[in-house]
Structure formats: C-alpha cells, structure tokens
Scaffold this active site. Structure first.
Site, PDB file in Angstrom:
ATOM      1  N   LYS A   9     -43.648 -19.140  26.657  1.00  0.00           N
ATOM      2  CA  LYS A   9     -43.789 -18.084  25.646  1.00  0.00           C
ATOM      3  C   LYS A   9     -44.878 -17.091  26.076  1.00  0.00           C
ATOM      4  O   LYS A   9     -45.645 -17.363  27.006  1.00  0.00           O
ATOM      5  CB  LYS A   9     -44.043 -18.748  24.293  1.00  0.00           C
ATOM      6  CG  LYS A   9     -42.836 -19.621  23.877  1.00  0.00           C
ATOM      7  CD  LYS A   9     -43.019 -20.352  22.566  1.00  0.00           C
ATOM      8  CE  LYS A   9     -41.782 -21.186  22.251  1.00  0.00           C
ATOM      9  NZ  LYS A   9     -41.899 -21.929  20.970  1.00  0.00           N
ATOM     10  N   TYR A  49     -32.799 -18.056  18.188  1.00  0.00           N
ATOM     11  CA  TYR A  49     -33.362 -18.874  17.099  1.00  0.00           C
ATOM     12  C   TYR A  49     -32.500 -18.792  15.837  1.00  0.00           C
ATOM     13  O   TYR A  49     -33.020 -18.761  14.729  1.00  0.00           O
ATOM     14  CB  TYR A  49     -34.790 -18.429  16.803  1.00  0.00           C
ATOM     15  CG  TYR A  49     -35.814 -18.917  17.827  1.00  0.00           C
ATOM     16  CD1 TYR A  49     -35.986 -20.271  18.094  1.00  0.00           C
ATOM     17  CD2 TYR A  49     -36.636 -18.016  18.500  1.00  0.00           C
ATOM     18  CE1 TYR A  49     -36.926 -20.720  19.010  1.00  0.00           C
ATOM     19  CE2 TYR A  49     -37.583 -18.462  19.421  1.00  0.00           C
ATOM     20  CZ  TYR A  49     -37.716 -19.816  19.673  1.00  0.00           C
ATOM     21  OH  TYR A  49     -38.657 -20.265  20.573  1.00  0.00           O
ATOM     22  N   ASN A 112     -46.751 -22.802  20.459  1.00  0.00           N
ATOM     23  CA  ASN A 112     -46.656 -24.070  21.195  1.00  0.00           C
ATOM     24  C   ASN A 112     -46.247 -23.876  22.651  1.00  0.00           C
ATOM     25  O   ASN A 112     -45.780 -24.793  23.307  1.00  0.00           O
ATOM     26  CB  ASN A 112     -45.721 -25.043  20.456  1.00  0.00           C
ATOM     27  CG  ASN A 112     -44.323 -24.493  20.308  1.00  0.00           C
ATOM     28  OD1 ASN A 112     -44.007 -23.431  20.832  1.00  0.00           O
ATOM     29  ND2 ASN A 112     -43.477 -25.217  19.604  1.00  0.00           N
ATOM     30  N   HIS A 115     -40.584 -23.389  25.163  1.00  0.00           N
ATOM     31  CA  HIS A 115     -39.345 -23.819  24.502  1.00  0.00           C
ATOM     32  C   HIS A 115     -38.493 -24.579  25.505  1.00  0.00           C
ATOM     33  O   HIS A 115     -38.446 -24.197  26.680  1.00  0.00           O
ATOM     34  CB  HIS A 115     -38.551 -22.606  23.990  1.00  0.00           C
ATOM     35  CG  HIS A 115     -37.168 -22.990  23.571  1.00  0.00           C
ATOM     36  ND1 HIS A 115     -36.893 -23.497  22.320  1.00  0.00           N
ATOM     37  CD2 HIS A 115     -35.996 -23.007  24.261  1.00  0.00           C
ATOM     38  CE1 HIS A 115     -35.592 -23.793  22.260  1.00  0.00           C
ATOM     39  NE2 HIS A 115     -35.029 -23.509  23.423  1.00  0.00           N
ATOM     40  N   GLU A 126     -27.835 -21.366  24.896  1.00  0.00           N
ATOM     41  CA  GLU A 126     -29.072 -20.647  25.232  1.00  0.00           C
ATOM     42  C   GLU A 126     -28.982 -20.013  26.626  1.00  0.00           C
ATOM     43  O   GLU A 126     -29.432 -18.884  26.830  1.00  0.00           O
ATOM     44  CB  GLU A 126     -30.254 -21.609  25.142  1.00  0.00           C
ATOM     45  CG  GLU A 126     -30.519 -22.062  23.702  1.00  0.00           C
ATOM     46  CD  GLU A 126     -31.539 -23.180  23.587  1.00  0.00           C
ATOM     47  OE1 GLU A 126     -32.060 -23.647  24.628  1.00  0.00           O
ATOM     48  OE2 GLU A 126     -31.827 -23.591  22.444  1.00  0.00           O
TER      49      GLU A 126
END
Ligand code: CMP
Length: 131
Positions: A9, A49, A112, A115, A126
């Site tokens: 991220k 998402y 976090n 992914h 994805e």
C-alpha cells in the site's frame, strides 16, 4: 501452481519498505510473475474492494489506497495464497504476530501496509482487475 495478487500500500512505498517485503517473498522461494508500481483510479479501488463498499471504513480506505502509488505483484508457488496470508499476518496489525509483515511494519487495521488475495477466486478476479 497457484497465483496471488499482492500489493504494498502507498505508505509502504513511502517508507521505503518495498524491497524488504519483496525480498521476504523471494527468499521463501515464491516467484514474482508480474510487478508494477501504479497509481490506481477510483474505479479500480472500488472494483478491488467491492465487498467493502458499504462498510463505514470504505471512504477512508479509498483515500488511503489513492494517496500514492501501490506496488502491485502477481506471485506464484504451490499453495501460495495460504503461505502468503501467513507471512502477511492478521488484518488488524495490532494483532499480527511478530515476524509477519504486518507484525513487523504496521500498527493499525486500515494502514496495514499490504494486501494479499484470500482465495483462488479472489486472486483470479483481482489479477484481472489490475493486469
Ligand atoms: P486488506 O487486506 O487490503 O482488505 C480490506 C482492507 O480494508 C484491509 O486490508 C484494511 O486496509 C481495511 N480494513 C478492513 N477492516 C477495516 C476496519 N474495520 N477499519 C478500517 N479499515 C479496515
């Protein structure tokens, strides 16, 4: 062989952690099949998402993922999805074990740092969303 869609991220790239995270996968013996630094569009974030779009945290999640480029990768190995999920650690970084990526580099649920696909069906969807 199995494939997983993984991305680091924006804060991971900003903090200079791409090399460390990638090295963990390579040292484990996982093959990097595709790799790209990319600024996502709103449509790509929403498509990726889609199961979270009605959740209260979605607006913040979208801003976070759009805050800079992400490092997208397709990784391949036998049983790679479960292996990577163990290497990544719990979604809430505060609960992630030390030695996992989130347990070593992150503190919160939203930020976090990484992914990783959670099933072969998610991985296929994805990967086709991004590559
Ligand atoms: P990821 O594994 O990419 O999948 C969904 C993301 O939404 C998750 O990592 C977090 O970045 C974020 N997320 C999940 N649950 C929450 C939550 N309860 N509050 C804030 N962000 C969340």
């Amino acid at each position: 062989m199995e494939q997983s869609l993984v991305f680091i991220k924006p804060d991971g790239g900003e903090r200079g952690l791409i090399g460390d995270v990638l090295a963990r996968f390579e040292k484990r013996g996982i093959k990097v099949k595709q790799l790209e630094l990319k600024q996502l569009t709103e449509d790509q974030v929403t498509a990726h998402y889609q199961e979270h779009i009605d959740k209260p945290f979605f607006p913040n999640l979208k801003s976070y993922i759009l805050s800079g480029p992400i490092c997208l990768m397709v990784l391949e190995a036998p049983s790679v999805i479960s292996i990577i999920r163990k290497m990544v650690g719990a979604t809430n970084s505060a609960e992630a074990d030390p030695g996992t990526i989130r347990g070593d580099y992150a503190l919160t649920t939203q930020n976090n740092i990484i992914h990783a696909s959670d099933s072969p069906e998610s991985a296929a969807r994805e990967i086709s969303n991004f590559f």
